[in-house]
Write a protein that holds these residues in place. Sequence first.
Motif, PDB file in Angstrom:
ATOM      1  N   VAL A  19      19.770   4.871  -4.261  1.00 45.56           N
ATOM      2  CA  VAL A  19      20.650   4.580  -3.133  1.00 45.56           C
ATOM      3  C   VAL A  19      22.077   4.827  -3.595  1.00 45.56           C
ATOM      4  CG1 VAL A  19      21.488   2.787  -1.576  1.00 45.56           C
ATOM      5  CG2 VAL A  19      19.061   2.892  -2.160  1.00 45.56           C
ATOM      6  N   PHE A  20      22.808   5.651  -2.849  1.00 52.69           N
ATOM      7  CA  PHE A  20      24.171   5.996  -3.233  1.00 52.69           C
ATOM      8  C   PHE A  20      25.230   5.395  -2.325  1.00 52.69           C
ATOM      9  CE2 PHE A  20      21.422   9.525  -4.661  1.00 52.69           C
ATOM     10  CZ  PHE A  20      21.621   9.385  -6.026  1.00 52.69           C
ATOM     11  N   SER A  21      24.827   4.648  -1.336  1.00 51.31           N
ATOM     12  CA  SER A  21      25.769   4.065  -0.380  1.00 51.31           C
ATOM     13  C   SER A  21      26.324   2.750  -0.914  1.00 51.31           C
ATOM     14  CB  SER A  21      25.065   3.810   0.949  1.00 51.31           C
ATOM     15  OG  SER A  21      25.885   3.039   1.790  1.00 51.31           O
ATOM     16  N   SER A  22      27.635   2.606  -0.888  1.00 48.40           N
ATOM     17  CA  SER A  22      28.252   1.360  -1.346  1.00 48.40           C
ATOM     18  C   SER A  22      28.116   0.243  -0.315  1.00 48.40           C
ATOM     19  CB  SER A  22      29.732   1.593  -1.673  1.00 48.40           C
ATOM     20  OG  SER A  22      30.404   2.050  -0.516  1.00 48.40           O
ATOM     21  N   MET A 149       4.298   9.936  14.925  1.00 42.85           N
ATOM     22  CA  MET A 149       3.524   8.855  15.539  1.00 42.85           C
ATOM     23  C   MET A 149       4.306   8.137  16.637  1.00 42.85           C
ATOM     24  SD  MET A 149       0.566   8.901  14.131  1.00 42.85           S
ATOM     25  CE  MET A 149       0.707  10.675  14.083  1.00 42.85           C
ATOM     26  N   GLY A 150       5.538   8.585  16.875  1.00 40.79           N
ATOM     27  CA  GLY A 150       6.341   8.000  17.940  1.00 40.79           C
ATOM     28  C   GLY A 150       6.996   6.673  17.575  1.00 40.79           C
ATOM     29  N   LYS A 151       7.112   6.402  16.294  1.00 39.42           N
ATOM     30  CA  LYS A 151       7.732   5.154  15.839  1.00 39.42           C
ATOM     31  C   LYS A 151       9.246   5.321  15.770  1.00 39.42           C
ATOM     32  CE  LYS A 151       3.639   3.475  14.878  1.00 39.42           C
ATOM     33  NZ  LYS A 151       3.080   2.156  15.050  1.00 39.42           N
ATOM     34  N   PRO A 152      10.002   4.312  16.207  1.00 41.78           N
ATOM     35  CA  PRO A 152      11.455   4.385  16.034  1.00 41.78           C
ATOM     36  C   PRO A 152      11.820   4.300  14.545  1.00 41.78           C
ATOM     37  CG  PRO A 152      10.830   2.471  17.380  1.00 41.78           C
ATOM     38  CD  PRO A 152       9.570   3.124  16.904  1.00 41.78           C
ATOM     39  N   VAL A 153      12.719   5.153  14.123  1.00 43.66           N
ATOM     40  CA  VAL A 153      13.185   5.166  12.736  1.00 43.66           C
ATOM     41  C   VAL A 153      14.687   4.938  12.740  1.00 43.66           C
ATOM     42  CG1 VAL A 153      13.439   6.547  10.634  1.00 43.66           C
ATOM     43  CG2 VAL A 153      11.351   6.766  12.034  1.00 43.66           C
ATOM     44  N   LEU A 154      15.118   3.876  12.065  1.00 47.09           N
ATOM     45  CA  LEU A 154      16.548   3.591  11.907  1.00 47.09           C
ATOM     46  C   LEU A 154      16.943   4.082  10.530  1.00 47.09           C
ATOM     47  CD1 LEU A 154      16.486  -0.101  13.207  1.00 47.09           C
ATOM     48  CD2 LEU A 154      16.985   1.954  14.519  1.00 47.09           C
ATOM     49  N   ASN A 155      17.584   5.253  10.468  1.00 45.73           N
ATOM     50  CA  ASN A 155      17.964   5.840   9.187  1.00 45.73           C
ATOM     51  C   ASN A 155      19.382   5.423   8.814  1.00 45.73           C
ATOM     52  OD1 ASN A 155      18.252   7.313   6.865  1.00 45.73           O
ATOM     53  ND2 ASN A 155      18.128   9.312   7.848  1.00 45.73           N
ATOM     54  N   LEU A 156      19.505   4.550   7.845  1.00 48.78           N
ATOM     55  CA  LEU A 156      20.807   4.050   7.431  1.00 48.78           C
ATOM     56  C   LEU A 156      21.612   5.083   6.653  1.00 48.78           C
ATOM     57  CD1 LEU A 156      19.842   0.391   6.426  1.00 48.78           C
ATOM     58  CD2 LEU A 156      20.649   1.272   8.632  1.00 48.78           C
ATOM     59  N   ALA A 157      20.964   6.110   6.127  1.00 45.57           N
ATOM     60  CA  ALA A 157      21.703   7.157   5.416  1.00 45.57           C
ATOM     61  C   ALA A 157      22.487   8.021   6.401  1.00 45.57           C
ATOM     62  CB  ALA A 157      20.762   8.022   4.603  1.00 45.57           C
ATOM     63  N   GLY A 158      22.091   8.033   7.656  1.00 43.67           N
ATOM     64  CA  GLY A 158      22.772   8.824   8.673  1.00 43.67           C
ATOM     65  C   GLY A 158      24.149   8.305   9.005  1.00 43.67           C
ATOM     66  N   LYS A 159      24.476   7.083   8.538  1.00 41.63           N
ATOM     67  CA  LYS A 159      25.774   6.492   8.826  1.00 41.63           C
ATOM     68  C   LYS A 159      26.872   7.066   7.940  1.00 41.63           C
ATOM     69  CE  LYS A 159      25.557   2.156  10.194  1.00 41.63           C
ATOM     70  NZ  LYS A 159      25.582   0.717  10.092  1.00 41.63           N
TER      71      LYS A 159
END
Length: 160
Positions: A19-22, A149-159
């Motif tokens: 993980v590279f996000s501070s 599979m139609g599952k919601p994905v919350l990608n925190l790296a996209g921030k």
Amino acid sequence: MRKQVIYLAVCTFAGHREVFSSSIEADIDCALEEIIQTDDDFIFYSGGMGEFDKKCESAVRRIKRTHPERSIRLVLVLPYLTHEINRDKEYFEAYYDDIVVPTELMGVHYKVAIKKRNRWMVDRADVVLAYIYRDFGGAFDTTRYAYRMGKPVLNLAGKE
């Protein structure tokens, strides 16, 4: 127009080992706070393999302390049994509410067991909390499967 409320009860994590996000701890805390507003009973599945999983597990433990009125369970899902479970039994019992080795994985070759375990978690999840910043690897494959599979994905790296 009324805001649509989606009721979630099961969340799983998928992220690259590094993980590279501070701000990742704060981002995870914020995402989990949002998720637990949808219901009172939750199961969080973790594969427990990389830095992102560990940070998510810590966040779930924090949220359990700050929201004792909710039923929140942290479950470690293993792809196969290891001697580590017996050797460090007290550690595992202190950090997880349950440890699961899916029966569907019994007898599966260890080289494919992790991928099948990840799919098992996604199949049971209502949402996937992710940290995906590259387009290869096991975490990427897991989120790609979740999308299919139609599952919601919350990608925190996209921030970032």
